[in-house]
Design a protein around this motif. Structure first.
Motif, mmCIF file in Angstrom:
data_model
loop_
_atom_site.group_PDB
_atom_site.id
_atom_site.type_symbol
_atom_site.label_atom_id
_atom_site.label_comp_id
_atom_site.label_asym_id
_atom_site.label_seq_id
_atom_site.Cartn_x
_atom_site.Cartn_y
_atom_site.Cartn_z
ATOM 1 N N PRO A 1 0.812 -1.228 0.000
ATOM 2 C CA PRO A 1 0.000 0.000 0.000
ATOM 3 C C PRO A 1 0.841 1.273 0.000
ATOM 4 C CG PRO A 1 -0.958 -1.609 1.489
ATOM 5 C CD PRO A 1 0.377 -2.156 1.080
ATOM 6 N N ARG A 2 1.890 1.311 0.826
ATOM 7 C CA ARG A 2 2.744 2.501 0.855
ATOM 8 C C ARG A 2 3.491 2.647 -0.469
ATOM 9 N NH1 ARG A 2 8.182 4.371 4.070
ATOM 10 N NH2 ARG A 2 9.054 2.642 2.893
ATOM 11 N N ALA A 3 3.974 1.537 -1.018
ATOM 12 C CA ALA A 3 4.709 1.582 -2.277
ATOM 13 C C ALA A 3 3.823 2.094 -3.408
ATOM 14 C CB ALA A 3 5.255 0.196 -2.616
ATOM 15 N N GLU A 4 2.581 1.646 -3.460
ATOM 16 C CA GLU A 4 1.674 2.083 -4.523
ATOM 17 C C GLU A 4 1.376 3.579 -4.408
ATOM 18 O OE1 GLU A 4 -1.636 -0.600 -4.218
ATOM 19 O OE2 GLU A 4 -0.721 -2.034 -5.613
ATOM 20 N N ALA A 5 1.239 4.077 -3.180
ATOM 21 C CA ALA A 5 0.986 5.513 -2.997
ATOM 22 C C ALA A 5 2.190 6.330 -3.452
ATOM 23 C CB ALA A 5 0.668 5.808 -1.534
ATOM 24 N N ALA A 6 3.393 5.870 -3.118
ATOM 25 C CA ALA A 6 4.606 6.577 -3.530
ATOM 26 C C ALA A 6 4.754 6.561 -5.046
ATOM 27 C CB ALA A 6 5.835 5.947 -2.875
ATOM 28 N N ALA A 7 4.536 5.408 -5.658
ATOM 29 C CA ALA A 7 4.676 5.297 -7.111
ATOM 30 C C ALA A 7 3.652 6.175 -7.831
ATOM 31 C CB ALA A 7 4.523 3.845 -7.538
#
Length: 242
Positions: free
Chosen positions: A19-25
């Motif tokens: 979830p955090r990775a998708e928000a950053a990307a």
């Protein structure tokens, strides 16, 4: 600083995962110029963000200085990850349309050498997309933050004004910015105390030895020790090379 080769095995699980990775990307893609064809993800870590940066017509490369991190990223992006130092990138001048540096600058004692290298490998008109004020993003006004307050470092290496000034000396100028949530990082007192003892707050907290243990103990004794507090909000800026 943490041993990021050793940290690679637990990094995704302890940093908010997908979830955090998708928000950053999504934030990086939102500031990425439409005509960008080559993107370098600097300090790509395990590649969990890097693999989500792609879009049709965009070639994404990753580079990391920690062997363990680069090895995990290479599993996600075969043939597109190299081991390299951010102050001496193994790429030609002007090789990229964009460089992303997510959750990197706050770890550096001096951001300028890395900003200079980012400017070097960017083509004229290319953009650096970097998180700034990272540790400040974790200050959500919670009871944990109140306990942290006396122990915080007075200045961060990735303060927005400092980054802009250093970037300006290398032909980079801020042109846009956005914020994104740190999904899955609304930490509880118990998880924060464990992270403190594991040395995962070195960029944010000045306490060491007995002071660090006192801080961890004070956090751990807060009410509802397993209840997650609000999630952080991270700031991403686009700096264009002129």
């Amino acid at each position: 600083m943490l041993d990021y080769t050793a940290e690679a095995a637990v990094y995704d699980r302890t940093r908010g995962g997908v979830p955090r990775a998708e928000a950053a990307a999504a934030a990086v893609r939102g500031l990425l110029p439409a005509d960008a064809r080559r993107l370098l993800d600097l300090a790509c870590g395990t590649g969990i963000v890097t693999e989500r940066l792609g879009r049709p017509g965009l070639q994404v490369m990753g580079v990391d200085a920690a062997f363990g991190m680069a090895a995990r990223a290479a599993e996600r992006l075969p043939g597109r990850v190299v081991l390299g130092d951010g102050t001496r990138l193994p790429f030609a001048a002007g090789a990229f349309d964009a460089v992303s540096a997510v959750w990197l600058l706050h770890l550096l004692p001096d951001v300028e050498p890395v900003l200079a290298e980012c400017a070097r490998v960017l083509r004229p008109g290319g953009v650096l997309l970097a998180t700034v004020d990272k540790d400040a993003g974790h200050n959500v006004g919670s009871d944990i933050d109140a306990v942290f307050a006396p122990y915080l470092r007075p200045h961060a290496s990735d303060e927005f004004e400092l980054v802009c000034a250093a970037a300006g000396r290398h032909g980079l100028r801020t042109v846009a910015e956005t914020v994104f949530p740190g999904h899955g990082q609304g930490r509880s007192p118990r998880t924060v105390a464990a992270a403190l003892r594991a040395g995962r707050y070195v960029s944010r907290v000045a306490a060491v030895g007995p002071d660090l243990e006192a801080l961890a103990g004070a956090v751990e004794s807060l009410p509802d020790p397993d209840g997650p507090r609000p999630e952080p909000r991270f700031r991403l800026v686009a700096l264009q090379r002129f």
